[in-house]
Design an enzyme around this catalytic site. Structure first.
Site, short mmCIF file in Angstrom:
data_model
loop_
_atom_site.label_atom_id
_atom_site.label_comp_id
_atom_site.label_asym_id
_atom_site.label_seq_id
_atom_site.Cartn_x
_atom_site.Cartn_y
_atom_site.Cartn_z
N TYR A 82 1.26 -2.58 -8.61
CA TYR A 82 2.19 -2.62 -7.48
C TYR A 82 1.72 -3.65 -6.46
O TYR A 82 0.51 -3.93 -6.35
CB TYR A 82 2.31 -1.24 -6.83
CG TYR A 82 3.13 -0.26 -7.62
CD1 TYR A 82 4.48 -0.05 -7.32
CD2 TYR A 82 2.57 0.47 -8.67
CE1 TYR A 82 5.25 0.87 -8.05
CE2 TYR A 82 3.33 1.38 -9.40
CZ TYR A 82 4.67 1.57 -9.08
OH TYR A 82 5.42 2.47 -9.80
N GLU A 83 2.68 -4.18 -5.72
CA GLU A 83 2.41 -5.27 -4.78
C GLU A 83 1.39 -4.91 -3.71
O GLU A 83 0.73 -5.80 -3.16
CB GLU A 83 3.74 -5.68 -4.13
CG GLU A 83 3.68 -6.93 -3.29
CD GLU A 83 5.04 -7.30 -2.73
OE1 GLU A 83 5.08 -8.00 -1.70
OE2 GLU A 83 6.07 -6.88 -3.32
N SER A 84 1.24 -3.64 -3.42
CA SER A 84 0.30 -3.21 -2.39
C SER A 84 -1.16 -3.35 -2.82
O SER A 84 -2.07 -3.13 -2.01
CB SER A 84 0.58 -1.76 -1.99
OG SER A 84 0.62 -0.92 -3.15
N GLY A 85 -1.40 -3.69 -4.08
CA GLY A 85 -2.77 -3.91 -4.53
C GLY A 85 -3.31 -2.82 -5.43
O GLY A 85 -4.52 -2.75 -5.66
#
Length: 262
Positions: A64-67
Protein backbone atom coordinates in the site's frame (compact mmCIF):
# COMPACT_ATOMS: atom_id res chain seq x y z
CA UNK A 1 -26.34 -0.48 -16.30
CA UNK A 2 -24.01 -0.06 -13.34
CA UNK A 3 -26.33 -0.84 -10.42
CA UNK A 4 -25.77 -4.13 -8.64
CA UNK A 5 -28.30 -6.65 -9.87
CA UNK A 6 -29.16 -10.24 -8.97
CA UNK A 7 -28.30 -12.69 -11.74
CA UNK A 8 -30.04 -15.90 -12.69
CA UNK A 9 -28.91 -18.98 -10.81
CA UNK A 10 -28.25 -22.27 -12.58
CA UNK A 11 -26.78 -24.75 -10.11
CA UNK A 12 -27.48 -23.85 -6.51
CA UNK A 13 -24.48 -25.79 -5.17
CA UNK A 14 -21.95 -23.81 -7.17
CA UNK A 15 -23.85 -20.79 -8.52
CA UNK A 16 -25.83 -19.09 -5.73
CA UNK A 17 -27.48 -15.70 -6.09
CA UNK A 18 -24.96 -12.89 -6.35
CA UNK A 19 -24.76 -9.26 -7.40
CA UNK A 20 -22.95 -7.61 -10.29
CA UNK A 21 -20.49 -6.01 -7.87
CA UNK A 22 -19.71 -9.41 -6.35
CA UNK A 23 -19.13 -10.90 -9.80
CA UNK A 24 -16.81 -8.02 -10.69
CA UNK A 25 -14.82 -8.29 -7.45
CA UNK A 26 -14.44 -12.05 -7.70
CA UNK A 27 -13.38 -11.85 -11.36
CA UNK A 28 -10.77 -9.27 -10.40
CA UNK A 29 -9.51 -11.40 -7.51
CA UNK A 30 -9.12 -14.42 -9.78
CA UNK A 31 -6.69 -12.47 -11.97
CA UNK A 32 -4.11 -12.35 -9.15
CA UNK A 33 -1.58 -15.08 -8.31
CA UNK A 34 0.26 -15.91 -5.12
CA UNK A 35 3.72 -15.29 -6.55
CA UNK A 36 3.01 -11.63 -7.32
CA UNK A 37 3.68 -8.32 -5.60
CA UNK A 38 0.64 -6.10 -5.95
CA UNK A 39 0.44 -2.33 -5.37
CA UNK A 40 -3.12 -1.87 -4.15
CA UNK A 41 -5.46 1.08 -4.47
CA UNK A 42 -8.18 1.61 -1.87
CA UNK A 43 -11.77 0.72 -2.74
CA UNK A 44 -12.63 -1.96 -5.30
CA UNK A 45 -8.97 -2.88 -5.97
CA UNK A 46 -8.30 -3.43 -2.27
CA UNK A 47 -11.40 -5.59 -1.90
CA UNK A 48 -10.38 -7.79 -4.82
CA UNK A 49 -6.75 -8.07 -3.73
CA UNK A 50 -7.65 -9.03 -0.17
CA UNK A 51 -10.16 -11.57 -1.45
CA UNK A 52 -7.44 -13.16 -3.59
CA UNK A 53 -5.07 -13.31 -0.62
CA UNK A 54 -7.65 -14.95 1.63
CA UNK A 55 -8.70 -17.54 -0.96
CA UNK A 56 -6.50 -18.90 -3.76
CA UNK A 57 -3.40 -16.66 -3.40
CA UNK A 58 -2.26 -16.67 0.26
CA UNK A 59 1.31 -15.71 -0.72
CA UNK A 60 0.21 -12.59 -2.63
CA UNK A 61 2.22 -9.63 -1.32
CA UNK A 62 0.04 -6.56 -0.86
CA UNK A 63 1.81 -3.20 -0.95
CA UNK A 64 0.00 0.00 0.00
CA UNK A 65 1.07 3.57 -0.74
CA UNK A 66 1.42 4.37 2.96
CA UNK A 67 4.53 2.17 3.11
CA UNK A 68 3.15 -1.16 4.28
CA UNK A 69 4.70 -4.23 2.66
CA UNK A 70 2.97 -7.59 2.88
CA UNK A 71 -0.14 -6.42 4.72
CA UNK A 72 -2.58 -9.17 5.74
CA UNK A 73 -5.71 -7.43 7.06
CA UNK A 74 -8.62 -9.58 8.24
CA UNK A 75 -11.02 -6.81 7.24
CA UNK A 76 -11.07 -4.28 4.43
CA UNK A 77 -8.98 -1.17 5.23
CA UNK A 78 -10.86 2.12 5.20
CA UNK A 79 -7.89 4.01 3.73
CA UNK A 80 -4.16 3.67 3.13
CA UNK A 81 -3.74 5.13 6.63
CA UNK A 82 -5.81 2.43 8.32
CA UNK A 83 -3.77 1.05 11.22
CA UNK A 84 -4.59 -2.55 10.35
CA UNK A 85 -2.30 -2.32 7.32
CA UNK A 86 0.73 -1.50 9.47
CA UNK A 87 -0.26 -3.91 12.25
CA UNK A 88 -0.41 -6.87 9.86
CA UNK A 89 2.48 -5.92 7.54
CA UNK A 90 5.78 -7.75 7.13
CA UNK A 91 7.49 -4.34 7.13
CA UNK A 92 6.60 -0.66 7.25
CA UNK A 93 8.79 1.76 5.34
CA UNK A 94 8.52 5.42 4.39
CA UNK A 95 6.41 6.57 1.45
CA UNK A 96 9.49 7.78 -0.51
CA UNK A 97 11.07 4.33 -0.06
CA UNK A 98 7.97 2.62 -1.47
CA UNK A 99 8.23 4.66 -4.64
CA UNK A 100 12.01 5.02 -4.95
CA UNK A 101 13.11 1.50 -4.01
CA UNK A 102 10.11 -0.67 -4.85
CA UNK A 103 7.93 0.89 -7.52
CA UNK A 104 10.27 2.86 -9.79
CA UNK A 105 12.94 0.12 -10.07
CA UNK A 106 10.29 -2.32 -11.32
CA UNK A 107 9.89 -4.53 -8.24
CA UNK A 108 6.07 -4.45 -8.32
CA UNK A 109 4.35 -6.94 -10.62
CA UNK A 110 0.78 -5.63 -10.59
CA UNK A 111 -0.66 -2.19 -9.97
CA UNK A 112 -4.35 -2.50 -9.07
CA UNK A 113 -6.26 0.74 -9.69
CA UNK A 114 -9.75 2.17 -9.90
CA UNK A 115 -10.94 5.02 -12.12
CA UNK A 116 -13.57 7.73 -12.40
CA UNK A 117 -13.12 7.84 -16.17
CA UNK A 118 -11.38 5.33 -18.44
CA UNK A 119 -10.97 5.74 -22.19
CA UNK A 120 -10.55 3.33 -25.08
CA UNK A 121 -6.77 3.26 -24.61
CA UNK A 122 -6.85 2.63 -20.87
CA UNK A 123 -5.96 6.17 -19.78
CA UNK A 124 -7.34 6.93 -16.31
CA UNK A 125 -8.87 10.14 -14.98
CA UNK A 126 -9.28 10.70 -11.25
CA UNK A 127 -8.68 14.49 -11.33
CA UNK A 128 -11.57 16.46 -12.86
CA UNK A 129 -14.72 16.02 -14.92
CA UNK A 130 -14.92 18.77 -17.50
CA UNK A 131 -12.37 21.49 -18.20
CA UNK A 132 -9.44 21.50 -15.76
CA UNK A 133 -9.64 25.26 -15.19
CA UNK A 134 -13.40 25.21 -14.66
CA UNK A 135 -14.42 21.63 -13.85
CA UNK A 136 -17.93 20.31 -13.40
CA UNK A 137 -16.63 17.96 -10.72
CA UNK A 138 -13.30 17.96 -8.91
CA UNK A 139 -12.25 14.38 -8.10
CA UNK A 140 -9.92 13.08 -5.34
CA UNK A 141 -6.84 13.43 -7.54
CA UNK A 142 -3.81 11.41 -8.47
CA UNK A 143 -2.14 10.17 -5.32
CA UNK A 144 0.44 7.59 -6.36
CA UNK A 145 -1.59 6.30 -9.31
CA UNK A 146 0.48 8.01 -12.08
CA UNK A 147 3.67 6.34 -10.81
CA UNK A 148 1.87 3.02 -10.39
CA UNK A 149 0.57 3.19 -13.96
CA UNK A 150 4.01 4.11 -15.28
CA UNK A 151 6.22 1.64 -13.43
CA UNK A 152 4.38 -1.54 -12.42
CA UNK A 153 4.91 -4.57 -14.61
CA UNK A 154 1.20 -4.55 -15.46
CA UNK A 155 -1.84 -2.55 -14.41
CA UNK A 156 -5.24 -4.06 -13.63
CA UNK A 157 -8.22 -1.69 -13.46
CA UNK A 158 -11.50 -2.52 -11.73
CA UNK A 159 -14.38 -0.08 -12.26
CA UNK A 160 -18.16 -0.05 -12.64
CA UNK A 161 -19.13 0.48 -16.26
CA UNK A 162 -21.34 3.17 -17.78
CA UNK A 163 -21.08 5.74 -20.56
CA UNK A 164 -20.08 8.29 -17.93
CA UNK A 165 -17.09 6.23 -16.79
CA UNK A 166 -16.13 4.59 -20.12
CA UNK A 167 -15.51 7.51 -22.44
CA UNK A 168 -13.88 7.91 -25.84
CA UNK A 169 -11.31 10.28 -24.38
CA UNK A 170 -10.81 11.15 -20.71
CA UNK A 171 -11.22 14.78 -19.67
CA UNK A 172 -7.82 14.68 -17.95
CA UNK A 173 -5.07 12.04 -18.10
CA UNK A 174 -4.22 11.40 -14.47
CA UNK A 175 -2.59 8.02 -15.06
CA UNK A 176 -1.19 7.15 -18.46
CA UNK A 177 -2.51 3.98 -20.05
CA UNK A 178 -1.65 3.48 -23.72
CA UNK A 179 -1.92 7.16 -24.70
CA UNK A 180 -3.50 7.18 -28.15
CA UNK A 181 -2.13 3.72 -28.88
CA UNK A 182 0.48 2.62 -31.42
CA UNK A 183 3.39 2.27 -29.01
CA UNK A 184 3.14 5.60 -27.16
CA UNK A 185 4.22 4.00 -23.86
CA UNK A 186 7.44 2.69 -25.39
CA UNK A 187 8.09 6.02 -27.06
CA UNK A 188 7.86 7.73 -23.66
CA UNK A 189 10.21 5.21 -22.09
CA UNK A 190 7.70 3.94 -19.55
CA UNK A 191 8.87 0.80 -17.78
CA UNK A 192 5.59 -1.06 -17.32
CA UNK A 193 3.23 -2.65 -19.82
CA UNK A 194 0.36 -0.41 -18.73
CA UNK A 195 -3.23 -1.63 -18.41
CA UNK A 196 -3.42 -5.27 -19.47
CA UNK A 197 -6.76 -6.09 -17.84
CA UNK A 198 -9.94 -4.11 -17.14
CA UNK A 199 -12.66 -5.78 -15.07
CA UNK A 200 -16.12 -4.22 -14.82
CA UNK A 201 -19.51 -5.22 -13.50
CA UNK A 202 -20.41 -6.27 -17.06
CA UNK A 203 -17.34 -8.03 -18.39
CA UNK A 204 -13.61 -8.09 -19.00
CA UNK A 205 -11.45 -6.13 -21.47
CA UNK A 206 -7.85 -6.40 -22.62
CA UNK A 207 -5.82 -4.18 -24.95
CA UNK A 208 -5.38 -5.22 -28.57
CA UNK A 209 -2.02 -4.90 -30.31
CA UNK A 210 -2.73 -1.21 -31.02
CA UNK A 211 -3.48 -0.52 -27.33
CA UNK A 212 -7.26 -0.15 -27.69
CA UNK A 213 -9.38 -2.05 -25.19
CA UNK A 214 -11.49 -4.88 -26.58
CA UNK A 215 -14.13 -7.02 -24.89
CA UNK A 216 -12.83 -10.53 -24.18
CA UNK A 217 -15.51 -11.82 -21.78
CA UNK A 218 -18.98 -10.98 -20.53
CA UNK A 219 -20.25 -11.92 -17.10
CA UNK A 220 -23.09 -14.47 -16.83
CA UNK A 221 -26.44 -13.00 -17.86
CA UNK A 222 -24.82 -10.03 -19.65
CA UNK A 223 -24.94 -9.67 -23.43
CA UNK A 224 -22.35 -8.09 -25.70
CA UNK A 225 -24.93 -5.45 -26.64
CA UNK A 226 -25.38 -4.49 -22.99
CA UNK A 227 -21.65 -3.93 -22.67
CA UNK A 228 -21.55 -1.89 -25.87
CA UNK A 229 -24.48 0.25 -24.69
CA UNK A 230 -22.52 1.07 -21.51
CA UNK A 231 -19.39 2.08 -23.46
CA UNK A 232 -18.69 5.57 -24.81
CA UNK A 233 -16.94 4.34 -27.94
CA UNK A 234 -17.52 1.70 -30.61
CA UNK A 235 -16.29 -1.23 -28.55
CA UNK A 236 -14.55 -4.00 -30.43
CA UNK A 237 -15.24 -7.61 -29.42
CA UNK A 238 -12.75 -10.46 -29.53
CA UNK A 239 -13.55 -13.29 -31.93
CA UNK A 240 -13.22 -15.74 -29.04
CA UNK A 241 -15.17 -13.65 -26.49
CA UNK A 242 -16.14 -15.94 -23.61
CA UNK A 243 -18.40 -15.90 -20.55
CA UNK A 244 -16.91 -15.51 -17.06
CA UNK A 245 -17.29 -18.43 -14.68
CA UNK A 246 -19.89 -17.52 -12.03
CA UNK A 247 -18.82 -17.17 -8.39
CA UNK A 248 -18.54 -20.27 -6.27
CA UNK A 249 -20.06 -20.62 -2.83
CA UNK A 250 -16.57 -20.44 -1.32
CA UNK A 251 -15.66 -17.23 -3.16
CA UNK A 252 -18.91 -15.54 -2.17
CA UNK A 253 -18.58 -16.63 1.45
CA UNK A 254 -15.02 -15.28 1.67
CA UNK A 255 -15.97 -11.96 0.05
CA UNK A 256 -18.99 -11.45 2.28
CA UNK A 257 -16.99 -12.31 5.38
CA UNK A 258 -14.41 -9.63 4.50
CA UNK A 259 -17.13 -7.05 3.92
CA UNK A 260 -19.02 -7.97 7.11
CA UNK A 261 -15.87 -7.54 9.20
CA UNK A 262 -15.23 -4.04 7.86
Amino acid sequence: MTAARPLETTTAATDPAYTADEMMTIAAARALRGDQRCFVGIGLPSTAANLARTTHAPDLVLVYESGTLGSKPDRLPASIGDGILAETADAVISVPEVFNYWLQPGRIDIGFLGAAQLDRFGNINTTVIGDYADPKVRLPGAGGAPEIAASCGEVFVVVRQSRRSFVDRVDFVTSFGHGRGCGERAALGLRGAGPTLVITDLGVMRPAADGELILVATHPGITVEQVREATGWDLRVADDCTVTEPPTVQELSALRALQAAS
